[in-house]
Motif scaffolding. Structure first.
Motif, PDB file in Angstrom:
ATOM      1  N   ALA A  28     -20.820 -20.436  40.524  1.00 28.81           N
ATOM      2  CA  ALA A  28     -20.753 -20.064  41.941  1.00 28.81           C
ATOM      3  C   ALA A  28     -22.082 -20.359  42.632  1.00 28.81           C
ATOM      4  CB  ALA A  28     -20.389 -18.589  42.083  1.00 28.81           C
ATOM      5  N   GLU A  29     -23.180 -20.100  41.932  1.00 28.82           N
ATOM      6  CA  GLU A  29     -24.516 -20.384  42.492  1.00 28.82           C
ATOM      7  C   GLU A  29     -24.704 -21.863  42.767  1.00 28.82           C
ATOM      8  OE1 GLU A  29     -27.245 -18.386  43.374  1.00 28.82           O
ATOM      9  OE2 GLU A  29     -25.908 -16.685  43.150  1.00 28.82           O
ATOM     10  N   ARG A  30     -24.098 -22.714  41.951  1.00 32.97           N
ATOM     11  CA  ARG A  30     -24.227 -24.159  42.177  1.00 32.97           C
ATOM     12  C   ARG A  30     -23.416 -24.613  43.386  1.00 32.97           C
ATOM     13  NH1 ARG A  30     -24.611 -24.550  36.296  1.00 32.97           N
ATOM     14  NH2 ARG A  30     -22.350 -24.598  36.160  1.00 32.97           N
ATOM     15  N   LEU A  31     -22.335 -23.921  43.705  1.00 31.15           N
ATOM     16  CA  LEU A  31     -21.507 -24.280  44.864  1.00 31.15           C
ATOM     17  C   LEU A  31     -22.034 -23.677  46.162  1.00 31.15           C
ATOM     18  CD1 LEU A  31     -17.934 -23.891  43.347  1.00 31.15           C
ATOM     19  CD2 LEU A  31     -19.204 -26.004  43.750  1.00 31.15           C
ATOM     20  N   MET A  80     -23.233 -14.804  56.892  1.00 28.22           N
ATOM     21  CA  MET A  80     -24.127 -13.743  56.426  1.00 28.22           C
ATOM     22  C   MET A  80     -23.560 -13.067  55.168  1.00 28.22           C
ATOM     23  SD  MET A  80     -26.750 -14.085  58.232  1.00 28.22           S
ATOM     24  CE  MET A  80     -27.644 -12.687  57.553  1.00 28.22           C
ATOM     25  N   ARG A  81     -22.250 -12.906  55.093  1.00 28.04           N
ATOM     26  CA  ARG A  81     -21.630 -12.335  53.895  1.00 28.04           C
ATOM     27  C   ARG A  81     -21.882 -13.236  52.688  1.00 28.04           C
ATOM     28  NH1 ARG A  81     -15.495 -12.601  53.443  1.00 28.04           N
ATOM     29  NH2 ARG A  81     -15.387 -12.700  51.216  1.00 28.04           N
ATOM     30  N   LEU A  82     -21.725 -14.543  52.886  1.00 30.49           N
ATOM     31  CA  LEU A  82     -21.974 -15.502  51.815  1.00 30.49           C
ATOM     32  C   LEU A  82     -23.429 -15.411  51.350  1.00 30.49           C
ATOM     33  CD1 LEU A  82     -20.983 -17.967  50.099  1.00 30.49           C
ATOM     34  CD2 LEU A  82     -21.829 -19.399  51.978  1.00 30.49           C
ATOM     35  N   ILE A  83     -24.352 -15.353  52.302  1.00 31.73           N
ATOM     36  CA  ILE A  83     -25.780 -15.272  51.974  1.00 31.73           C
ATOM     37  C   ILE A  83     -26.069 -13.998  51.183  1.00 31.73           C
ATOM     38  CG2 ILE A  83     -28.068 -14.924  52.993  1.00 31.73           C
ATOM     39  CD1 ILE A  83     -27.179 -16.880  55.236  1.00 31.73           C
ATOM     40  N   ARG A  84     -25.497 -12.884  51.595  1.00 29.35           N
ATOM     41  CA  ARG A  84     -25.745 -11.608  50.905  1.00 29.35           C
ATOM     42  C   ARG A  84     -25.145 -11.580  49.496  1.00 29.35           C
ATOM     43  NH1 ARG A  84     -24.401  -9.639  56.222  1.00 29.35           N
ATOM     44  NH2 ARG A  84     -26.337  -9.127  57.300  1.00 29.35           N
ATOM     45  N   GLN A  85     -24.080 -12.339  49.288  1.00 26.95           N
ATOM     46  CA  GLN A  85     -23.444 -12.371  47.971  1.00 26.95           C
ATOM     47  C   GLN A  85     -24.267 -13.153  46.943  1.00 26.95           C
ATOM     48  OE1 GLN A  85     -19.530 -14.000  48.547  1.00 26.95           O
ATOM     49  NE2 GLN A  85     -18.656 -12.038  49.154  1.00 26.95           N
ATOM     50  N   HIS A  86     -25.236 -13.933  47.397  1.00 26.54           N
ATOM     51  CA  HIS A  86     -26.014 -14.786  46.495  1.00 26.54           C
ATOM     52  C   HIS A  86     -27.503 -14.517  46.697  1.00 26.54           C
ATOM     53  CE1 HIS A  86     -22.482 -17.059  45.241  1.00 26.54           C
ATOM     54  NE2 HIS A  86     -22.075 -16.887  46.478  1.00 26.54           N
ATOM     55  N   PRO A  87     -28.016 -13.448  46.064  1.00 21.54           N
ATOM     56  CA  PRO A  87     -29.407 -13.042  46.278  1.00 21.54           C
ATOM     57  C   PRO A  87     -30.423 -13.663  45.318  1.00 21.54           C
ATOM     58  CG  PRO A  87     -28.277 -11.353  45.052  1.00 21.54           C
ATOM     59  CD  PRO A  87     -27.253 -12.427  45.356  1.00 21.54           C
ATOM     60  N   SER A  88     -30.020 -14.636  44.497  1.00 20.08           N
ATOM     61  CA  SER A  88     -30.966 -15.210  43.538  1.00 20.08           C
ATOM     62  C   SER A  88     -32.078 -15.976  44.266  1.00 20.08           C
ATOM     63  CB  SER A  88     -30.245 -16.159  42.579  1.00 20.08           C
ATOM     64  OG  SER A  88     -29.861 -17.352  43.265  1.00 20.08           O
ATOM     65  N   GLU A  89     -33.164 -16.220  43.540  1.00 17.42           N
ATOM     66  CA  GLU A  89     -34.290 -16.965  44.113  1.00 17.42           C
ATOM     67  C   GLU A  89     -33.854 -18.352  44.587  1.00 17.42           C
ATOM     68  OE1 GLU A  89     -37.565 -16.121  44.670  1.00 17.42           O
ATOM     69  OE2 GLU A  89     -36.979 -14.077  44.162  1.00 17.42           O
ATOM     70  N   GLU A  90     -33.038 -19.026  43.779  1.00 15.79           N
ATOM     71  CA  GLU A  90     -32.571 -20.371  44.144  1.00 15.79           C
ATOM     72  C   GLU A  90     -31.706 -20.328  45.401  1.00 15.79           C
ATOM     73  OE1 GLU A  90     -31.988 -19.019  41.071  1.00 15.79           O
ATOM     74  OE2 GLU A  90     -33.583 -20.046  39.958  1.00 15.79           O
ATOM     75  N   ALA A  91     -30.832 -19.332  45.480  1.00 15.04           N
ATOM     76  CA  ALA A  91     -29.964 -19.200  46.644  1.00 15.04           C
ATOM     77  C   ALA A  91     -30.777 -18.878  47.900  1.00 15.04           C
ATOM     78  CB  ALA A  91     -28.901 -18.125  46.407  1.00 15.04           C
ATOM     79  N   LEU A  92     -31.776 -18.010  47.762  1.00 18.30           N
ATOM     80  CA  LEU A  92     -32.618 -17.683  48.914  1.00 18.30           C
ATOM     81  C   LEU A  92     -33.433 -18.895  49.368  1.00 18.30           C
ATOM     82  CD1 LEU A  92     -33.814 -14.081  48.019  1.00 18.30           C
ATOM     83  CD2 LEU A  92     -32.185 -14.761  49.799  1.00 18.30           C
ATOM     84  N   PHE A 109     -34.254 -15.378  58.721  1.00 14.44           N
ATOM     85  CA  PHE A 109     -34.937 -14.097  58.627  1.00 14.44           C
ATOM     86  C   PHE A 109     -34.464 -13.283  57.422  1.00 14.44           C
ATOM     87  CE2 PHE A 109     -35.964 -14.672  63.226  1.00 14.44           C
ATOM     88  CZ  PHE A 109     -37.333 -14.738  63.038  1.00 14.44           C
ATOM     89  N   HIS A 110     -33.188 -13.347  57.111  1.00 11.90           N
ATOM     90  CA  HIS A 110     -32.679 -12.617  55.939  1.00 11.90           C
ATOM     91  C   HIS A 110     -33.339 -13.144  54.666  1.00 11.90           C
ATOM     92  CE1 HIS A 110     -29.875 -10.453  53.341  1.00 11.90           C
ATOM     93  NE2 HIS A 110     -29.840 -11.552  52.628  1.00 11.90           N
ATOM     94  N   ALA A 111     -33.407 -14.451  54.530  1.00 13.71           N
ATOM     95  CA  ALA A 111     -33.989 -15.051  53.320  1.00 13.71           C
ATOM     96  C   ALA A 111     -35.500 -14.846  53.257  1.00 13.71           C
ATOM     97  CB  ALA A 111     -33.665 -16.530  53.259  1.00 13.71           C
TER      98      ALA A 111
END
Length: 113
Positions: A28-31, A80-92, A109-111
């Protein structure tokens, strides 16, 4: 890929579909960056989410949040929901880069927090 709206719908069904994501977290993180880019690009270009066929687009993408139509507000919320679901360093890091590239201030700003 020649049909980006179809790709966006497919990725949405996997990462933002009802219930939990059926993929293992690493997959999921890769997508995530691909879907985030498609959604942020649609939002910042003033396009509607492809999940709402038959509706016309309104605006040029420069409207303030109080002037946005419901489809743009819904798309903003989904991003924003998608962003919050992926809090890893790579995702941020992806969120920061894509939000800055496309001018999606809330994601940036969220990241950055």
């Amino acid at each position: 890929v020649g049909d980006l709206p179809q790709l966006e719908l497919f990725l949405r069904s996997i990462l933002l579909g009802p219930g939990a994501c059926p993929l293992p977290a690493p997959e999921a993180e890769r997508l995530f960056p691909t879907l985030l880019e498609l959604m942020v690009r649609s939002y910042c270009q003033g396009e509607e989410a492809p999940a709402a066929p038959g509706r016309t687009t309104s605006g040029e993408g420069g409207a303030s949040s109080s002037e946005e139509d419901p489809a743009r507000r819904r798309l903003h919320g989904e991003i924003m929901r998608l962003i919050r679901q992926h809090p890893s360093e790579e995702a941020l890091a992806s969120t920061l880069m894509l939000s800055q590239t496309y001018g999606f201030v809330d994601g940036f700003f969220h990241a950055a927090e």
